[in-house]
Design an enzyme around this catalytic site. Structure first.
Site, PDB file in Angstrom:
ATOM      1  N   LYS A  15      32.606  -8.413  64.128  1.00 38.68           N
ATOM      2  CA  LYS A  15      33.504  -7.280  63.893  1.00 38.68           C
ATOM      3  C   LYS A  15      34.755  -7.754  63.166  1.00 38.68           C
ATOM      4  CE  LYS A  15      30.925  -4.282  65.900  1.00 38.68           C
ATOM      5  NZ  LYS A  15      30.055  -3.568  64.967  1.00 38.68           N
ATOM      6  N   CYS A  16      35.278  -6.879  62.301  1.00 41.31           N
ATOM      7  CA  CYS A  16      36.529  -7.200  61.616  1.00 41.31           C
ATOM      8  C   CYS A  16      37.626  -7.372  62.672  1.00 41.31           C
ATOM      9  CB  CYS A  16      36.902  -6.092  60.630  1.00 41.31           C
ATOM     10  SG  CYS A  16      36.059  -6.311  59.036  1.00 41.31           S
ATOM     11  N   PRO A  17      38.511  -8.331  62.491  1.00 44.52           N
ATOM     12  CA  PRO A  17      38.787  -9.084  61.263  1.00 44.52           C
ATOM     13  C   PRO A  17      38.052 -10.414  61.143  1.00 44.52           C
ATOM     14  CG  PRO A  17      40.501  -9.577  62.829  1.00 44.52           C
ATOM     15  CD  PRO A  17      39.525  -8.624  63.515  1.00 44.52           C
ATOM     16  N   ASP A  42      29.780  -4.785  59.593  1.00 47.51           N
ATOM     17  CA  ASP A  42      30.820  -3.951  60.185  1.00 47.51           C
ATOM     18  C   ASP A  42      31.313  -2.992  59.100  1.00 47.51           C
ATOM     19  OD1 ASP A  42      32.996  -2.768  61.365  1.00 47.51           O
ATOM     20  OD2 ASP A  42      34.016  -4.630  61.886  1.00 47.51           O
TER      21      ASP A  42
END
Length: 78
Positions: A15-17, A42
């Site tokens: 998942k970001c970041p 993502d």
């Protein structure tokens, strides 16, 4: 200058970041003017990676759809 990536950062499932953190940590592995790719699934990566490129003055080359997610191509400018 080739648009083919010399290095691919595999960030599928992250998942970001996290994909951006991985990109920032590895962009110096490619010579200036060359392309690095980040694979990510993502949805936030589709906006976050181009934004990071603008912020860091790197060139966002484009996005290539994959079976799972996308490959984001970034040209190292400095």
């Amino acid at each position: 200058m080739s648009d083919q990536p010399l290095v691919t950062v595999e960030a599928i499932g992250r998942k970001c970041p996290i994909p951006i953190i991985m990109l920032a940590g590895r962009i110096r592995e490619v010579p200036i003017g060359s392309v690095i790719a980040v694979t990510a699934d993502d949805p936030a990566a589709r906006t976050d990676i181009p934004s990071w490129c603008r912020l860091k003055m790197q060139q966002f080359v484009g996005e290539v759809p994959l079976t799972q997610g996308h490959a984001f191509h970034i040209r190292r400018m400095y």
